[in-house]
Design a protein around this motif. Structure first.
Motif, PDB file in Angstrom:
ATOM      1  N   LEU A 232     -27.116 -48.684   1.846  1.00 28.82           N
ATOM      2  CA  LEU A 232     -25.703 -48.892   2.245  1.00 28.82           C
ATOM      3  C   LEU A 232     -24.901 -49.478   1.069  1.00 28.82           C
ATOM      4  N   ASP A 233     -24.218 -50.610   1.268  1.00 27.60           N
ATOM      5  CA  ASP A 233     -23.362 -51.155   0.209  1.00 27.60           C
ATOM      6  C   ASP A 233     -24.004 -52.303  -0.554  1.00 27.60           C
ATOM      7  N   ASN A 234     -25.331 -52.381  -0.517  1.00 30.36           N
ATOM      8  CA  ASN A 234     -26.002 -53.482  -1.222  1.00 30.36           C
ATOM      9  C   ASN A 234     -25.725 -53.457  -2.719  1.00 30.36           C
ATOM     10  N   ASN A 235     -25.697 -52.266  -3.309  1.00 31.29           N
ATOM     11  CA  ASN A 235     -25.405 -52.177  -4.747  1.00 31.29           C
ATOM     12  C   ASN A 235     -24.010 -52.717  -5.059  1.00 31.29           C
ATOM     13  N   GLN A 236     -23.065 -52.414  -4.190  1.00 32.34           N
ATOM     14  CA  GLN A 236     -21.704 -52.915  -4.392  1.00 32.34           C
ATOM     15  C   GLN A 236     -21.694 -54.438  -4.310  1.00 32.34           C
ATOM     16  N   LEU A 237     -22.444 -54.989  -3.387  1.00 32.96           N
ATOM     17  CA  LEU A 237     -22.536 -56.450  -3.264  1.00 32.96           C
ATOM     18  C   LEU A 237     -23.112 -57.061  -4.536  1.00 32.96           C
ATOM     19  N   ILE A 238     -24.151 -56.415  -5.088  1.00 30.05           N
ATOM     20  CA  ILE A 238     -24.762 -56.946  -6.318  1.00 30.05           C
ATOM     21  C   ILE A 238     -23.743 -56.916  -7.459  1.00 30.05           C
ATOM     22  N   SER A 239     -22.982 -55.827  -7.555  1.00 27.92           N
ATOM     23  CA  SER A 239     -21.940 -55.753  -8.589  1.00 27.92           C
ATOM     24  C   SER A 239     -20.882 -56.822  -8.375  1.00 27.92           C
ATOM     25  N   ASN A 240     -20.530 -57.050  -7.121  1.00 28.50           N
ATOM     26  CA  ASN A 240     -19.543 -58.097  -6.816  1.00 28.50           C
ATOM     27  C   ASN A 240     -20.078 -59.467  -7.237  1.00 28.50           C
ATOM     28  N   ILE A 241     -21.355 -59.691  -6.999  1.00 27.48           N
ATOM     29  CA  ILE A 241     -21.966 -60.973  -7.384  1.00 27.48           C
ATOM     30  C   ILE A 241     -21.960 -61.093  -8.909  1.00 27.48           C
ATOM     31  N   ALA A 242     -22.258 -59.987  -9.590  1.00 26.28           N
ATOM     32  CA  ALA A 242     -22.217 -59.994 -11.063  1.00 26.28           C
ATOM     33  C   ALA A 242     -20.796 -60.273 -11.548  1.00 26.28           C
ATOM     34  N   ASP A 243     -19.808 -59.690 -10.891  1.00 27.35           N
ATOM     35  CA  ASP A 243     -18.403 -59.957 -11.248  1.00 27.35           C
ATOM     36  C   ASP A 243     -18.092 -61.443 -11.067  1.00 27.35           C
ATOM     37  N   TYR A 244     -18.581 -61.995  -9.973  1.00 26.17           N
ATOM     38  CA  TYR A 244     -18.316 -63.413  -9.680  1.00 26.17           C
ATOM     39  C   TYR A 244     -18.986 -64.302 -10.717  1.00 26.17           C
ATOM     40  N   ILE A 245     -20.230 -63.977 -11.037  1.00 35.54           N
ATOM     41  CA  ILE A 245     -20.991 -64.800 -11.985  1.00 35.54           C
ATOM     42  C   ILE A 245     -20.326 -64.760 -13.359  1.00 35.54           C
ATOM     43  N   THR A 246     -19.837 -63.561 -13.749  1.00 34.39           N
ATOM     44  CA  THR A 246     -19.262 -63.408 -15.093  1.00 34.39           C
ATOM     45  C   THR A 246     -17.755 -63.566 -15.083  1.00 34.39           C
ATOM     46  N   ASN A 247     -17.189 -63.809 -13.892  1.00 37.76           N
ATOM     47  CA  ASN A 247     -15.741 -64.004 -13.776  1.00 37.76           C
ATOM     48  C   ASN A 247     -14.967 -62.811 -14.335  1.00 37.76           C
ATOM     49  N   THR A 248     -15.517 -61.608 -14.133  1.00 38.68           N
ATOM     50  CA  THR A 248     -14.817 -60.395 -14.550  1.00 38.68           C
ATOM     51  C   THR A 248     -14.498 -59.584 -13.314  1.00 38.68           C
ATOM     52  N   GLU A 249     -13.473 -58.760 -13.442  1.00 42.00           N
ATOM     53  CA  GLU A 249     -13.143 -57.887 -12.327  1.00 42.00           C
ATOM     54  C   GLU A 249     -13.242 -56.447 -12.796  1.00 42.00           C
ATOM     55  N   ALA A 250     -13.594 -55.577 -11.952  1.00 44.98           N
ATOM     56  CA  ALA A 250     -13.650 -54.156 -12.309  1.00 44.98           C
ATOM     57  C   ALA A 250     -12.233 -53.641 -12.508  1.00 44.98           C
ATOM     58  N   PRO A 251     -11.996 -52.745 -13.502  1.00 42.98           N
ATOM     59  CA  PRO A 251     -10.649 -52.206 -13.698  1.00 42.98           C
ATOM     60  C   PRO A 251     -10.228 -51.398 -12.482  1.00 42.98           C
ATOM     61  N   LEU A 252      -8.949 -51.510 -12.198  1.00 44.47           N
ATOM     62  CA  LEU A 252      -8.438 -50.773 -11.058  1.00 44.47           C
ATOM     63  C   LEU A 252      -8.359 -49.296 -11.414  1.00 44.47           C
ATOM     64  N   ILE A 253      -8.805 -48.468 -10.560  1.00 45.05           N
ATOM     65  CA  ILE A 253      -8.651 -47.037 -10.798  1.00 45.05           C
ATOM     66  C   ILE A 253      -7.359 -46.629 -10.116  1.00 45.05           C
TER      67      ILE A 253
END
Lengths: 303, 397
Positions: B266-287
């Protein structure tokens, strides 16, 4: 020489003419015919008072069921149940054999202390289940154990990725779930309208006292072994029956129960704790057994 | 002869009589067997395990993430491969804190935290000491982020640290008998707090044996009404993911979802990416796929003399950022020419009012047309005013 001596021929002639003798002879013939063709009815008692973990224990029980099925004098069977369950395929084999027996002769279960998990699975195949108020029944669920992984080496070549059973825990949990569904289907179909508890609640794998089991339709009546014998007799339409201890008849060396053999039997693989880390298992083993009984059996094996 | 027949009949009657009497003595009925069915497995469904495709879209930053290995932590670093690779792809480096083996080494936690932006603590089997707790608290107070992960299948002393931040990991597991991912402890989670980095773009995730976490008002992922706790009798919402201490402390009650193949569900990969974003204080670029909105194309005058100028204006807005704006003008010879408009042109509006302008000299007499205004944004989306205004300008000699 005496006058009118008693000769063999005279005795036969006398008996042939004597209606008393003919009567006695007829009665003897009648009894013989009855015993040869119809037989004095017996109720066979099979005692299952051990976990069914190994092949030998299972085979003993299957032998006893076969004996009960084939012996014409046995018209009904009472299973004296004190079993927490066992390895799934063993339980399933016994279940199918009980069904086969039931198609020919009535089978009644009398639960002593416990009729849990696989033990209850077997009891579900019978016509009627008795339990005492404090007997414990239920635990409808599966325990799965996985072995330690095999180290990868170049000298062990397999022809497919799953030859070494390299599935994830999620995969095996799915398999355990399928086996659980089969178990639930058995209870729901065999208990039918008698069941007063939802499938979802049953799937919680809870234990129930005999009185609770009666309320939920897992047990038909509260009663003793005598009640079970009478019930079996009424199903079979027999009275004034004899009892046959099938364990004594069938098992070698006068073992009246199969407990001692089961304790000495080893399972061929080590079994880690159920909640262990995800490893790469080889042979999953499925049990219809409450977890505390499984752990007790494992501890006993290690001692 | 008659006597012999009499005797035979006598014997037969007695024999039959004995047989019948015994039969009646022992047998009162016959057994009617119920229908016998073996195993019916036709309705047992076989679960499928097709993984969900995922592309990790991420931003870039720089910094150091510190991972605690000094408290006899009950996990293997391989179990974090996916999370670590996501963090590294965001431009961050990873460091492991293993504690000091002798006094001469300057390997205090404080010295490591000084250079880190985030600190990850997973399943510590040793308790945290007072000094360590103080150092970590100072680290968080000064802007650092703390991530704590536990799992009910492995014992840990994580509460000795988490309690400092008002977070308590319960000694339970969450389960759902009605709807689950193949086992009652593999729970679906569909209720998320909105507008958090951790929960963005999530519809449904799966946790594989998760504990509930107590931190009043800070839950960001919630269970449904059919999910229960193994140790709490009361029904209610449970939260296995919490964002506490002003959003600087993230606590998660499951480790397994981070590991292959559970990350692919399901969306577990998205959650992991979100956690990585949180840890690194980065946000994914808006498409960005939305073109700029262009309207109100206008001119200040519609009749001028040859070689005079007009002012052309247009209002342009965009959901991200406007890049270029231009107006198409058609001269009396039907030749079209583009002229750029800008926000700081003399006849544009005030700064940041989205009004773009340009002064254009008209050097041919006749009828000119301001056809329409175009604009594109920083993602290359093109917009224009429609219908085309086609404003007529009369240029006389």
């Amino acid at each position: 020489m005496l006058k009118n001596p008693i000769s063999f021929r005279n005795i036969i002639s006398y008996l042939r003419d004597s209606y008393i003798f003919l009567f006695i002879l007829s009665v003897i013939i009648g009894i013989f015919i009855f015993n040869f063709f119809i037989k004095v009815p017996n109720i066979g008692v099979i005692t299952i008072d051990t976990p069914i973990m190994d092949e030998e224990t299972k085979e003993d029980i299957v032998k006893m069921l076969k004996y009960a099925r084939e012996d014409n004098s046995i018209k009904a069977i009472v299973i004296k149940m004190n079993c927490p369950g066992g390895e799934v395929t063993n339980i399933e084999e016994i279940y199918l054999e009980v069904l086969r027996l039931r198609s020919k002769k009535p089978v009644v279960t009398s639960v002593d202390r416990i009729g849990l998990s696989g033990g209850y699975h077997i009891a579900a195949a019978t016509n009627f289940i008795y339990a005492k108020p404090s007997s414990i029944v239920g635990s409808i669920g599966v325990v799965l154990t996985l072995s330690e992984p095999v180290e990868e080496t170049e000298r062990m070549i397999t022809t497919g990725p799953y030859k070494r059973g390299s599935h994830s825990m999620r995969y095996y949990a799915g398999q355990a779930e399928m086996i659980k569904e089969v178990f639930l289907d058995v209870i729901v179909s065999q208990r039918g309208n008698r069941l007063k508890i939802s499938r979802e609640t049953l799937s919680e794998a809870d234990d129930y006292l005999g009185i609770e089991g009666l309320k939920y339709g897992l047990v038909d009546e509260i009663g003793s072994r005598s009640n079970a014998l009478e019930k079996a007799a009424s199903y079979a339409g027999i009275a004034n029956y004899g009892l046959v201890d099938i364990n004594k008849k069938v098992l070698a060396n006068n073992e009246t129960n199969i407990t001692s053999r089961s304790h000495s039997t080893k399972i061929n693989q080590t079994s880690p704790k159920v909640d262990d880390k995800d490893t790469m298992p080889i042979e999953p083993v499925y049990y219809y057994l409450p977890i505390d009984y499984y752990l007790k059996i494992e501890q006993r094996k290690e001692q | 002869m008659i006597e012999a027949t009499k005797k035979i009949i006598f014997v037969v009657v007695i024999v039959l009589g004995v047989v019948i009497a015994q039969t009646l003595y022992f047998y009162r009925g016959i057994y009617i067997a119920p229908p016998t069915e073996g195993y019916d497995v036709n309705n047992i469904s076989i679960p499928s395990y097709a993984p969900k495709e995922f592309i990790d879209i991420h931003g870039k930053g720089n910094g150091t993430v510190l991972l605690d290995f000094s408290h006899d932590n009950d996990f293997d670093s391989e179990e974090l491969n996916i999370l670590i690779s996501r963090i590294i792809s965001r431009g961050y480096t990873f460091k492991y804190y293993r504690g000091s083996k002798n006094e001469s080494e300057n390997v205090s936690l404080k010295s490591f935290l000084k250079n880190a932006s985030s600190f990850i603590v997973i399943l510590p089997k040793k308790e945290f000491e007072e000094e360590e707790k103080t150092e970590i608290k100072n680290f968080v107070d000064e802007g650092g982020r703390l991530i704590m992960i536990a799992d009910p299948t492995r014992n840990s002393e994580i509460n000795t640290l988490s309690i400092e931040f008002g977070v308590v990991f319960w000694n339970d597991y969450l389960y759902n008998l009605k709807e689950n991912d193949g086992n009652f402890r593999y729970i679906y989670l569909k209720n998320f707090k909105e507008n958090t980095t951790i929960t963005k773009n999530l519809n449904k995730i799966v946790f594989y044996i998760a504990s509930s976490i107590s931190s009043p008002g800070n839950g960001i992922v919630f269970t449904d009404n059919n999910t229960y706790s193994s140790s709490k009798e009361a029904q209610g919402k449970h939260s296995p993911v919490v964002l506490a201490y002003d959003g600087k402390v993230l606590a998660i009650g499951d480790l397994t979802f981070l590991i292959e193949p559970y990350n692919n569900v399901l969306d577990n990969n998205q959650l992991i990416s979100n956690i990585a974003d949180y840890i690194t204080n980065t946000e994914a670029p808006l498409i960005d796929t939305v073109p700029p909105l262009v309207n109100n194309t206008s001119v200040n005058i519609t009749s001028i003399t040859l070689n005079d100028s007009i002012c052309v204006n247009a209002t342009v807005t965009d959901n991200v950022k406007v890049d270029k704006v231009w107006v198409r003008i058609i001269n009396p010879n039907s030749i079209a020419k583009n002229t750029f408009l800008s926000e700081d042109a003399p006849c544009a509006g005030t700064p940041h009012d989205n009004i773009y302008g340009a002064i254009i000299k008209l050097n041919i007499s006749g009828e000119w047309y301001v056809n329409t205004t175009f604009a594109n944004d920083t993602s290359g989306n093109l917009g224009s005013e429609k219908p085309y205004p086609n404003i007529k300008i009369k240029v006389s000699e």
